[in-house]
Scaffold this active site. Structure first.
Site, PDB file in Angstrom:
ATOM      1  CB  ILE A  94      -0.990   0.024   1.182  1.00  0.00           C
ATOM      2  CG1 ILE A  94      -0.243   0.011   2.521  1.00  0.00           C
ATOM      3  CG2 ILE A  94      -1.965  -1.145   1.079  1.00  0.00           C
ATOM      4  CD1 ILE A  94      -1.169   0.175   3.729  1.00  0.00           C
ATOM      5  CD  GLN A 103      -5.220  -5.065   3.575  1.00  0.00           C
ATOM      6  OE1 GLN A 103      -4.909  -3.880   3.526  1.00  0.00           O
ATOM      7  NE2 GLN A 103      -4.385  -5.985   4.004  1.00  0.00           N
ATOM      8  CG  LEU A 104     -10.294  -9.771   5.372  1.00  0.00           C
ATOM      9  CD1 LEU A 104     -10.097 -11.222   4.971  1.00  0.00           C
ATOM     10  CD2 LEU A 104      -9.687  -9.537   6.753  1.00  0.00           C
ATOM     11  CB  SER A 105     -12.518  -4.781   7.413  1.00  0.00           C
ATOM     12  OG  SER A 105     -12.649  -4.213   8.699  1.00  0.00           O
ATOM     13  CD  GLN A 106      -6.401  -8.051  10.875  1.00  0.00           C
ATOM     14  OE1 GLN A 106      -5.989  -7.101  11.536  1.00  0.00           O
ATOM     15  NE2 GLN A 106      -5.654  -9.117  10.631  1.00  0.00           N
ATOM     16  NE  ARG A 199       7.622  -2.418  -3.192  1.00  0.00           N
ATOM     17  CZ  ARG A 199       7.975  -2.140  -1.952  1.00  0.00           C
ATOM     18  NH1 ARG A 199       8.918  -2.852  -1.357  1.00  0.00           N
ATOM     19  NH2 ARG A 199       7.415  -1.136  -1.298  1.00  0.00           N
TER      20      ARG A 199
END
Length: 250
Positions: A94, A103-106, A199
């Site tokens: 990011i 993105q997946l939320s915790q 990267r």
């Protein structure tokens, strides 16, 4: 025992292009590559392709990249859905601020049964992997216990959704960096070229390097005119890198 999540990169969206019917121009490509050529020719109104070396789409795009007219690459985009990637890796990902992320939320998704991503250097060593998975199990056990106690402590909160969210956002602090996450990443061609150049280098962390290499393979399939100048090579240690003499934006 914690399960190891393998990296998976899925291309889920890419640019489509429809040429204006009133423009006297055609090309031998479609999608994002055609859009890149159209945008470049629009700058100079060179619809009649006066230069034989840039008469094909591949020749034109190669020239665009060679002379550094990178802005036209920003019109076309690709989206990936990435799973089997660690939280520590997405913290690096990011940092590429020209991408868009979901993105997946915790806070909303419980992590009781979350998988983990084994770091390179650990994944192929049974003894190290055992230590790693034991630590991941301990972190998840602490998360589960904290979650249970926090939900009990917040029992007076009448809003059940808010109660669960508050408990999860506190308990997640003990989850390891290796916890698997899932993320949608969208970027234009210029941003993806910069990401690959940065990267897929031997100087990058190996997990994000693997991600960059896998993205590159799919980008070459999606738009070979734009990405095929990158060459993937295997190093002496068996890992892969990608380089291009035209990747000047680093």
């Amino acid at each position: 025992m914690a399960e190891i999540a393998p990296l998976r990169v899925q291309l889920i969206a890419k640019t489509e292009f429809s040429a204006p019917p009133d423009v006297p121009w055609s090309t031998d490509a479609d999608g994002g590559a055609a859009l890149v050529e159209f945008a470049g020719r629009a700058c100079y109104q060179s619809w009649d392709k006066p230069n034989p070396r840039t008469a094909t789409n591949a020749g034109y795009v190669r020239h665009i990249i060679d002379v550094g007219h990178f802005s036209v690459l920003e019109h076309a985009s690709v989206s990936f859905y990435i799973t089997g990637i660690s939280r520590s890796c997405t913290h690096e990902l990011i940092r590429h601020r020209h991408f868009s992320y979901s993105q997946l939320s915790q806070r909303y998704v419980p992590e009781h049964d979350s998988q983990v991503v084994a770091p390179p250097g650990i994944e192929d060593d049974p003894e190290l992997l055992e230590i790693f998975t034991e630590a991941a199990d301990a972190g998840r056990a602490a998360y589960t216990e904290l979650l249970t106690r926090l939900e009990a402590r917040l029992a007076d909160q009448p809003n059940a959704t808010l109660r669960r969210k508050q408990a999860r956002q506190a308990a997640r602090a003990v989850l390891p960096n290796a916890t698997e996450t899932r993320i949608v990443v969208t970027g234009n061609y210029r941003a993806w070229r910069h990401f690959i150049a940065m990267r897929a280098s031997e100087h990058a962390d190996l997990e994000i390097r693997r991600l960059a290499i896998e993205c590159l393979r799919q980008l070459v399939d999606a738009a070979p005119q734009v990405f095929s100048d990158f060459e993937i090579v295997v190093l002496a240690d068996g890992t892969e890198v990608a380089t291009s003499p035209l990747a000047t934006e680093v």
